[in-house]
Motif scaffolding. Structure first.
Motif, short mmCIF file in Angstrom:
data_model
loop_
_atom_site.label_atom_id
_atom_site.label_comp_id
_atom_site.label_asym_id
_atom_site.label_seq_id
_atom_site.Cartn_x
_atom_site.Cartn_y
_atom_site.Cartn_z
N PRO A 535 39.09 33.13 32.10
CA PRO A 535 38.26 33.48 33.69
C PRO A 535 39.21 34.88 34.10
N ALA A 536 37.95 35.47 34.08
CA ALA A 536 38.97 37.22 34.90
C ALA A 536 39.38 37.58 36.05
N TRP A 537 39.56 36.43 36.36
CA TRP A 537 40.62 36.59 37.57
C TRP A 537 42.26 36.37 36.89
N ALA A 538 41.86 35.18 35.53
CA ALA A 538 43.18 34.71 35.11
C ALA A 538 44.04 35.62 34.12
N LYS A 539 44.81 36.39 34.64
CA LYS A 539 45.18 37.96 33.92
C LYS A 539 47.40 36.76 33.50
N GLY A 540 47.46 37.85 32.64
CA GLY A 540 48.80 36.54 32.39
C GLY A 540 48.49 35.41 31.35
N SER A 541 47.17 35.17 31.12
CA SER A 541 47.12 33.44 30.71
C SER A 541 47.33 33.45 29.64
N ASN A 552 46.50 37.31 21.88
CA ASN A 552 44.78 37.99 22.21
C ASN A 552 44.16 37.76 23.18
N ILE A 553 44.69 37.36 24.14
CA ILE A 553 43.93 36.00 24.88
C ILE A 553 43.62 37.53 25.79
N VAL A 554 42.33 37.26 26.47
CA VAL A 554 41.31 38.38 26.73
C VAL A 554 40.73 37.55 28.32
N PRO A 555 41.38 38.12 29.57
CA PRO A 555 40.97 37.47 30.55
C PRO A 555 38.81 38.27 30.99
N GLY A 556 37.90 36.88 31.44
CA GLY A 556 36.21 37.28 31.24
C GLY A 556 36.22 36.99 29.76
N PRO A 576 48.05 31.67 35.15
CA PRO A 576 48.93 31.81 36.65
C PRO A 576 48.08 32.05 37.87
N MET A 577 48.70 30.79 38.87
CA MET A 577 47.64 30.26 40.23
C MET A 577 47.94 32.12 40.97
N GLN A 578 48.16 32.44 40.85
CA GLN A 578 48.42 33.81 41.58
C GLN A 578 47.30 33.99 43.28
N THR A 579 47.80 33.83 44.10
CA THR A 579 47.55 34.53 45.11
C THR A 579 46.92 36.09 45.56
N LYS A 580 45.86 35.92 45.99
CA LYS A 580 45.60 38.17 45.67
C LYS A 580 44.45 37.97 47.28
N PHE A 581 44.68 39.22 47.67
CA PHE A 581 43.42 39.70 47.91
C PHE A 581 42.70 40.32 47.68
N ILE A 582 41.40 40.59 47.92
CA ILE A 582 40.13 40.76 47.82
C ILE A 582 39.82 41.66 48.68
N GLU A 583 39.26 42.37 48.27
CA GLU A 583 37.97 43.84 48.49
C GLU A 583 37.00 43.97 48.30
#
Length: 696
Positions: A535-541, A552-556, A576-583
């Motif tokens: 998933p695009a949100w899964a940075k650092g997977s 070479n794991i690329v989110p999205g 990584p299940m990081q809690t994030k703010f979305i604007e």
């Protein structure tokens, strides 16, 4: 209505007379025999939820219905609830006097006295429930389900008119002619009939329901081809496009594909004026008829109609490969996703409004970036249709971004339409609820709490059939391998495109935990690929096979592992299940200087039960430096992961529309946020997704 009357009235609409000769009867019989042979030839490898096995312009092929089963965790629990509660309870409504769905067919068949009850499209909602039942049967193999369907199908067959026409409100009422006004939604009923019958055939191998569908589709083809001016504007609620394509895929009668494509081609080719066929229902952008699809640049009008339209066009493209179609769908996807979709994956910003071209619209899209929270309409059906459209686009393009939207809807705005007990429903899904600001007595589908039955019942069976078929969306077949679209504990046993067997097991506590472990239980010895959607949100997977890191794991995107596999090989993906703010985008005025909270694919909300009694939801602020702690609570709201944090509550009271202001008094309050889909399960109260943020 008598059966011969339906034929006479239908022919009166197109101003012609038909004499059915014995030669034509013979031709029809021969054609039906050919269809039955075709069915027998293709049924063994043609059981996909959308049967694109032989579709030439598809990159990801459907697995067969029943090949995948949820085994543990979030989706296993949802599916089990669908099996044990959602589908049976819905059946009790629709087969009884409350829902009156089966009663309508009995009355139309002459088996019961009475009047039609429900909206014009109620037949289609009944077919959706039947379809959901088939997805359940495909997994649990409970023969009582098939027996019940056989009894219902017999009644439907008796209700069907001799010429193939089938829409109970028109059959029952003697004062209405078939296809006299498009607001009667006959083609919506047709589309769900065809789709449900195809699924029934694929799962059971029986043709009793399919025979009804074929007879009806033949009637539609004869009625609409060649098209007459009186009928050219009827194809506006486009489920019939998907249904016709599925029937084409099932029996290989190209007339059905031709008719499906004709319904696309007709849009935007005539004068936009009210006629006898359109009176009583908005025209123009409301029903996507002002601009031809291939030239359209903006999603307009009723959101459900639009997204069914796009999904149907995607099905047609899968068979024809027409470049102009896929280019239009890409444009419209971009417009919906990047300019008109909520953070929850919901679509259809308003109940009443106007399009950018100044047409009146209902339940649909308005201007780009105009995203109200409290009055957001976000019909459950529209959200589900968004996932249906994205599933189809995923199969056509192989682009992971479509899987991301599918997943976003499924974990948020798709399932918020049903209560945690599986027996009560919301039609609309706003992002903020302030009871004092809403006049529920003068609203027709908005309610302070979920309802055990909705008179307009289109959304509940759409939602339930989506949960029931969700295992079929979890994987797709690539040219030489398998793609993992959705995560959760499951088992897959299928064949690859080359016919070789493959068995896979997946263990995960997704979406609460980002660790996914996949084991190859059986496979061919030759090299093949396993694709995993990152998933695009899964940075650092991170990803490894048998402990060896995959680079070479690329989110999205899909991570591709191609190798010779052995029984027992393990793939481990850790997101990584990081809690994030979305604007929101700066042009979304309604959320300026506000943020939503998201963890993995799950969007969170703040609800009244988690605030001091009497606190207004609009008095709550969140700190940009607040610590966010994910805590799994197995006994809360069916077992969820909450976000524990400190919020700030404003204590001064605003009385006027505009007030002088100085630095307000804020009190810190320790509380929790809950997943958006679980809101309104603890009594009536207020809720918000977006909160004003204070940056320290």
């Amino acid at each position: 209505m008598k059966k011969n009357k339906a034929i006479r009235l239908t022919l009166a609409i197109v101003g012609c007379a038909v004499t059915i000769s014995s030669c034509e009867h013979s031709e029809a019989k021969a054609q039906n025999q050919k269809k039955q042979k075709t069915i027998a030839m293709i049924k063994d490898n043609a059981r996909g939820v959308i049967n694109n096995t032989n579709s030439p312009y598809v990159k990801l092929k459907s697995i067969d219905i029943g090949d995948c089963q949820w085994t543990e965790g979030f989706w296993a629990e949802k599916w089990k609830q669908a099996e044990e509660t959602m589908v049976p309870y819905m059946g009790s409504l629709l087969k009884g006097d409350i829902g009156h769905g089966l009663n309508n067919f009995k009355i139309a068949a002459g088996l019961k006295d009475g009047e039609h009850k429900g909206w014009w499209w109620h037949d289609g909602d009944f077919y959706k429930w039947m379809e959901a039942s088939m997805y359940i049967y495909a997994v649990n193999q409970n023969e009582k389900i098939v027996q019940e369907m056989d009894e219902i199908i017999e009644i439907i067959g008796k209700a069907q008119q001799e010429n193939g026409y089938l829409s109970t409100p028109i059959i029952i009422r003697d004062d209405l002619a078939p296809f006299s006004n498009r607001r009667y939604h006959e083609l919506y009923n047709s589309g769900h009939l065809l789709t449900s019958a195809c699924i029934h055939h694929r799962v059971t191998g029986k043709t009793n329901f399919l025979d009804i569908a074929i007879k009806h589709a033949d009637y539609l083809y004869d009625l609409f081809v060649p098209i007459s001016p009186e009928l050219e504007r009827f194809g506006f609620n486009q489920t019939q496009i998907m249904g016709l394509v599925e029937l084409y895929r099932t029996v290989q009668d190209k007339r059905y594909l031709t008719l499906a494509e004709q319904f696309i081609n007709l849009r935007g080719t005539y004068e936009i004026n009210d006629t006898e066929a359109t009176k009583g229902y908005p025209i123009g952008d409301m029903v996507q008829e002002r601009v031809p699809l291939r030239k359209e640049t903006e999603a307009v009008g009723h959101a459900v109609l639009a997204l069914y339209y796009y999904a149907g066009a995607a099905d047609v493209y899968a068979e024809t490969g027409e470049k102009a179609l896929i280019e239009a769908l890409d444009r419209l996807w971009n417009n919906v996703t990047n300019k008109k979709m909520y953070v929850t994956g919901a679509v259809g910003q308003t109940h009443y409004g106007r399009s950018s071209r100044l047409d009146k619209i209902e339940e649909g899209f308005i201007d780009e970036y105009m995203m109200p929270n409290m009055t957001a309409y976000n019909e459950t059906c529209a959200n589900i249709c968004n996932s249906m459209f994205n599933y189809r686009m995923l199969t056509l393009t192989g682009d992971a971004k479509h899987g991301d939207i599918m997943e976003l809807v499924l974990h948020n705005s798709g399932i918020s339409g049903i209560g945690l007990g599986g027996k009560d429903y919301y039609y609309s899904n706003p992002l903020r609820k302030i009871d004092a600001a809403l006049d529920y007595e003068n609203m027709n589908v908005e309610f302070p709490e979920r309802q055990p039955y909705l008179k307009c019942f289109c959304c509940p069976p759409n939602l339930v059939r989506t949960i029931a078929k969700s295992p079929a969306w979890a994987y797709s077949k690539t040219e030489n391998g398998i793609a993992v679209n959705l995560y959760g504990g499951n088992e897959l046993e299928t064949t690859l495109v080359d016919g070789s067997n493959i068995k896979i097991s997946q263990k995960s506590n997704y979406p609460w935990d980002g660790l996914v472990e996949i084991t190859i239980e059986e496979s061919k010895s030759e090299s093949f690929e396993v694709l995993l959607r990152i998933p695009a949100w899964a940075k650092g997977s991170t990803l490894n096979v048998n402990g060896v890191t995959v680079e070479n794991i690329v989110p999205g995107s899909f991570a591709k592992i191609e190798r010779e596999w052995s029984t027992g090989d393990k793939v481990s993906l850790n997101m990584p299940m990081q809690t994030k703010f979305i604007e929101g985008h700066p042009r979304i005025e309604e959320v300026r200087n506000q943020v939503a909270v998201k963890r993995g694919p799950v969007v969170y909300a703040l609800e009244s039960p988690d605030l001091p009694k009497g606190t207004d939801i609009t008095d709550v602020y969140i700190s940009g430096s607040a610590k966010m702690k994910a805590v799994h609570k197995p006994k809360l709201l069916g077992g969820i992961t909450t976000i524990e944090t400190d919020l700030h509550i404003r204590k001064d009271e605003l009385k006027g529309m505009y007030n002088e202001v100085s630095k307000p008094t804020l009190e810190t309050y320790s509380t929790q946020l809950i997943p958006y889909f679980t809101w309104s399960n603890r009594g009536q109260g207020e809720m918000t997704v977006f909160m004003p943020v204070i940056w320290n």
